[in-house]
Design a protein around this motif. Structure first.
Motif, mmCIF file in Angstrom:
data_model
loop_
_atom_site.group_PDB
_atom_site.id
_atom_site.type_symbol
_atom_site.label_atom_id
_atom_site.label_comp_id
_atom_site.label_asym_id
_atom_site.label_seq_id
_atom_site.Cartn_x
_atom_site.Cartn_y
_atom_site.Cartn_z
ATOM 1 N N ALA A 123 0.828 -1.201 0.000
ATOM 2 C CA ALA A 123 0.000 0.000 0.000
ATOM 3 C C ALA A 123 0.868 1.259 0.000
ATOM 4 O O ALA A 123 0.585 2.232 -0.714
ATOM 5 N N ARG A 124 1.952 1.258 0.780
ATOM 6 C CA ARG A 124 2.867 2.409 0.791
ATOM 7 C C ARG A 124 3.558 2.579 -0.559
ATOM 8 O O ARG A 124 3.734 3.692 -1.035
ATOM 9 N N MET A 125 3.950 1.457 -1.159
ATOM 10 C CA MET A 125 4.601 1.527 -2.473
ATOM 11 C C MET A 125 3.637 2.086 -3.520
ATOM 12 O O MET A 125 4.019 2.914 -4.342
ATOM 13 N N ALA A 126 2.392 1.643 -3.495
ATOM 14 C CA ALA A 126 1.396 2.129 -4.450
ATOM 15 C C ALA A 126 1.137 3.614 -4.241
ATOM 16 O O ALA A 126 1.026 4.377 -5.209
ATOM 17 N N ALA A 127 1.066 4.043 -2.981
ATOM 18 C CA ALA A 127 0.845 5.471 -2.703
ATOM 19 C C ALA A 127 2.033 6.304 -3.157
ATOM 20 O O ALA A 127 1.857 7.396 -3.719
ATOM 21 N N ALA A 128 3.250 5.809 -2.937
ATOM 22 C CA ALA A 128 4.449 6.540 -3.368
ATOM 23 C C ALA A 128 4.505 6.628 -4.885
ATOM 24 O O ALA A 128 4.839 7.685 -5.438
ATOM 25 N N ARG A 129 4.150 5.536 -5.555
ATOM 26 C CA ARG A 129 4.151 5.542 -7.028
ATOM 27 C C ARG A 129 3.106 6.517 -7.560
ATOM 28 O O ARG A 129 3.362 7.254 -8.512
ATOM 29 N N LYS A 130 1.939 6.555 -6.910
ATOM 30 C CA LYS A 130 0.871 7.454 -7.339
ATOM 31 C C LYS A 130 1.274 8.911 -7.142
ATOM 32 O O LYS A 130 1.063 9.746 -8.016
ATOM 33 N N ALA A 156 4.349 10.080 -7.020
ATOM 34 C CA ALA A 156 5.429 10.378 -7.960
ATOM 35 C C ALA A 156 4.879 10.628 -9.345
ATOM 36 O O ALA A 156 5.347 11.530 -10.054
ATOM 37 N N ALA A 157 3.860 9.869 -9.745
ATOM 38 C CA ALA A 157 3.246 10.060 -11.059
ATOM 39 C C ALA A 157 2.499 11.392 -11.114
ATOM 40 O O ALA A 157 2.504 12.090 -12.135
ATOM 41 N N ALA A 158 1.867 11.753 -9.995
ATOM 42 C CA ALA A 158 1.148 13.041 -9.943
ATOM 43 C C ALA A 158 2.108 14.219 -9.984
ATOM 44 O O ALA A 158 1.789 15.267 -10.553
ATOM 45 N N ALA A 159 3.283 14.055 -9.412
ATOM 46 C CA ALA A 159 4.277 15.135 -9.395
ATOM 47 C C ALA A 159 4.933 15.316 -10.757
ATOM 48 O O ALA A 159 5.403 16.400 -11.079
#
Length: 143
Positions: A130-137, A139-142
């Motif tokens: 869940a943390r990895m998915a949130a970090a990826r999301k 990063a993609a938004a940034a």
């Protein structure tokens, strides 16, 4: 000081889980089995927890600050979004399938409950994913 307060509260919480039966997955699963071997005793445990929290919050928030912290740490948002709905749904499904939630699972390891030894690694894996998915999301938004 904060460490001691947290240690004492954690021990009190763990003892409460053991005494109430929440660390016994069979008891939890029987509570969830409404049309089979339903055991309503955990409803009293949850009712007691709700009443205690209701009264406790009213008492604590009358203070200018917590006993062991410089300020209260409250959620910044009150929005009900997809993430807020999906997370508890996954939690509830896991609780219903395994008979454990995180606190009782940790407590059950000290009691030698074999199911907790299977549940906890999967719980930690799910938290990491869940943390990895949130970090990826984010990063993609940034980008």
């Amino acid at each position: 000081m904060s460490f001691i307060v947290n240690l004492v509260l954690g021990l009190l919480f763990g003892i409460g889980l053991v005494v109430s039966g929440m660390s016994n997955p069979a008891k939890v699963l029987n509570f969830l089995d409404l049309f089979g071997t339903w055991d309503p005793s955990l409803a009293f445990v949850m009712g007691g927890a709700v009443i205690t929290a209701f009264l406790g919050y009213r008492i604590v928030f009358k203070r200018p600050k917590p006993v062991a912290s410089a300020s209260f740490h409250l959620p910044a948002s009150s929005a009900i979004d997809r993430r807020l709905l999906i997370g508890p749904a996954i939690f509830g499904i896991g609780w219903g399938l395994g008979g454990f939630c995180p606190g009782p699972a940790l407590t059950a390891t000290t009691l030698g409950a074999a199911g907790a030894y299977a549940f906890l690694p999967m719980m930690f894996l799910g938290m990491w994913l869940a943390r990895m998915a949130a970090a990826r999301k984010s990063a993609a938004a940034a980008a």
